[in-house]
Write an enzyme that holds these catalytic residues in place. Structure first.
Site, PDB file in Angstrom:
ATOM      1  N   TYR A  59       0.922  -1.194  -0.148  1.00 53.84           N
ATOM      2  CA  TYR A  59      -0.058  -0.062  -0.092  1.00 53.84           C
ATOM      3  C   TYR A  59       0.795   1.174  -0.013  1.00 53.84           C
ATOM      4  CZ  TYR A  59      -3.793  -3.269   1.339  1.00 53.84           C
ATOM      5  OH  TYR A  59      -4.610  -4.222   1.529  1.00 53.84           O
ATOM      6  N   CYS A  60       2.010   1.177  -0.352  1.00 56.08           N
ATOM      7  CA  CYS A  60       2.817   2.396  -0.481  1.00 56.08           C
ATOM      8  C   CYS A  60       2.856   3.249  -1.614  1.00 56.08           C
ATOM      9  CB  CYS A  60       4.335   1.798  -0.129  1.00 56.08           C
ATOM     10  SG  CYS A  60       5.705   3.055  -0.150  1.00 56.08           S
ATOM     11  N   GLY A  61       2.932   4.299  -1.822  1.00 54.04           N
ATOM     12  CA  GLY A  61       3.235   5.086  -2.969  1.00 54.04           C
ATOM     13  C   GLY A  61       4.453   4.898  -3.864  1.00 54.04           C
ATOM     14  N   THR A  63       5.157   1.657  -4.436  1.00 49.49           N
ATOM     15  CA  THR A  63       4.749   0.036  -4.829  1.00 49.49           C
ATOM     16  C   THR A  63       4.883  -0.317  -6.116  1.00 49.49           C
ATOM     17  OG1 THR A  63       3.216  -0.101  -2.957  1.00 49.49           O
ATOM     18  CG2 THR A  63       2.882  -1.725  -4.457  1.00 49.49           C
TER      19      THR A  63
END
Length: 184
Positions: A59-61, A63
């Site tokens: 869920y990371c920017g 990813t």
């Protein structure tokens, strides 16, 4: 007088050389971790290979960097590079189960490089890999965020680290990988 200056300079060079080099009691190849499927990944099987260790999150920017990591894997695996994804919830951006994280990586990014179980990468509960990295390379080896990268050379020592902002396919990383693999 010149002779004395020369001797002092030699002494200083050796003194600072020893301060700058890490004292590795263990190398990376002495460690292990569980794969995302639960089997042990014994890093001794990666001896004489370079390893790009990356703490990942679903869920990371950052990813989308999975795409670049997969490209590195496909391009350099046969030349001796292992890309090792270490899913982590240390920054509260990972799926809650290994099964979900594995499925996310396979479905969304066709990931075929090795992935580990969801693992802590900082603090007291950090996996041995990250404690080892900090002990031998200093604070710059501690992941500051997801998709932080640590390049291990063929001797099992840290070659370099790269921030989350540095894309896997950046010239900076590619040049360092090729130098480490001795691809000219």
């Amino acid at each position: 007088m010149k002779k004395l200056v020369f001797i002092v300079l030699i002494f200083i060079m050796f003194f600072f050389k020893n301060l700058a080099s890490a004292n590795y009691d263990k190398v990376f190849y002495d460690l292990q971790i569980n794969s995302i499927s639960g089997e042990i990944i014994d890093f001794s099987k990666y001896k004489d290979k370079a390893v790009l260790v990356v703490n990942t999150a679903s869920y990371c920017g950052f990813t989308k960097q999975y795409e670049g990591l997969q490209k590195l894997w496909e391009k350099y695996e046969s030349k001796g590079l292992i890309v090792l994804g270490i899913p982590s919830d240390s920054f509260n951006q990972e799926k809650k189960s290994n099964k979900e994280a594995k499925e996310f990586c396979e479905v969304n990014f066709d990931i075929t490089f090795p992935l580990t179980t969801i693992t802590d990468v900082k603090g007291e509960n950090a996996h041995e890999i990250f404690k080892w990295a900090k002990d031998n390379y200093g604070k710059s080896a501690i992941p500051k965020w997801n998709f932080y990268k640590i390049l291990i050379n063929k001797e099992g020592k840290i070659e370099d680290t790269f921030s989350s902002l540095t894309k896997p396919t950046s010239q900076k990383i590619i040049q360092k990988i090729e130098k480490t693999l001795k691809i000219y």
